[in-house]
Design a protein around this motif. Sequence first.
Motif, short mmCIF file in Angstrom:
data_model
loop_
_atom_site.label_atom_id
_atom_site.label_comp_id
_atom_site.label_asym_id
_atom_site.label_seq_id
_atom_site.Cartn_x
_atom_site.Cartn_y
_atom_site.Cartn_z
N LYS A 178 7.86 3.06 3.82
CA LYS A 178 6.77 3.29 2.87
C LYS A 178 7.26 4.22 1.76
O LYS A 178 8.06 5.12 2.00
N ARG A 189 6.88 -5.07 -0.58
CA ARG A 189 5.60 -5.65 -0.19
C ARG A 189 4.50 -4.61 -0.32
O ARG A 189 4.75 -3.41 -0.38
N ASP A 190 3.27 -5.08 -0.32
CA ASP A 190 2.08 -4.24 -0.36
C ASP A 190 1.80 -3.78 1.07
O ASP A 190 1.63 -4.61 1.97
N SER A 191 1.73 -2.48 1.30
CA SER A 191 1.52 -1.98 2.67
C SER A 191 0.16 -2.37 3.23
O SER A 191 -0.01 -2.44 4.45
N LYS A 192 -0.81 -2.65 2.37
CA LYS A 192 -2.14 -3.05 2.85
C LYS A 192 -2.18 -4.53 3.22
O LYS A 192 -3.13 -4.98 3.85
N ASP A 193 -1.15 -5.29 2.82
CA ASP A 193 -1.10 -6.72 3.08
C ASP A 193 0.31 -7.10 3.54
O ASP A 193 1.02 -7.83 2.85
N SER A 235 3.40 7.80 -1.26
CA SER A 235 2.19 7.24 -0.67
C SER A 235 1.27 8.37 -0.22
O SER A 235 1.72 9.39 0.30
N LYS A 276 6.03 -11.30 -0.66
CA LYS A 276 7.05 -10.28 -0.84
C LYS A 276 7.80 -10.56 -2.13
O LYS A 276 7.92 -11.70 -2.56
N ASN A 286 -2.82 2.16 -2.55
CA ASN A 286 -1.84 1.90 -3.59
C ASN A 286 -0.41 2.15 -3.13
O ASN A 286 0.37 2.82 -3.81
N CYS A 287 -0.06 1.66 -1.96
CA CYS A 287 1.27 1.89 -1.41
C CYS A 287 2.12 0.62 -1.42
O CYS A 287 1.60 -0.47 -1.24
N VAL A 288 3.40 0.82 -1.60
CA VAL A 288 4.35 -0.26 -1.44
C VAL A 288 5.34 0.14 -0.37
O VAL A 288 5.53 1.31 -0.09
#
Length: 61
Positions: free
Chosen positions: A10, A34-38, A14, A43, A20-22
């Motif tokens: 992460k 990638r988006d940490s929430k998804d 963050s 990717k 709003n994390c990658v």
Amino acid sequence: MDVNTIVWRKASRSSEQADNCVEVASLLDTVAIRDSKDPDGDKILLAPDGFRRMTAAIKNL
């Protein structure tokens, strides 16, 4: 390449709320983002030089 089995890190900026994390992962000759929430979503795969240029451009916004 199976991006679902690699180790993701992460972003250091963050927040505790994880908004709003990658996440990034280093592969042999590729950087995956990638988006940490998804985590199962799309990717972005970049060559290391492309990743460096992208991060430099973002820092200059």
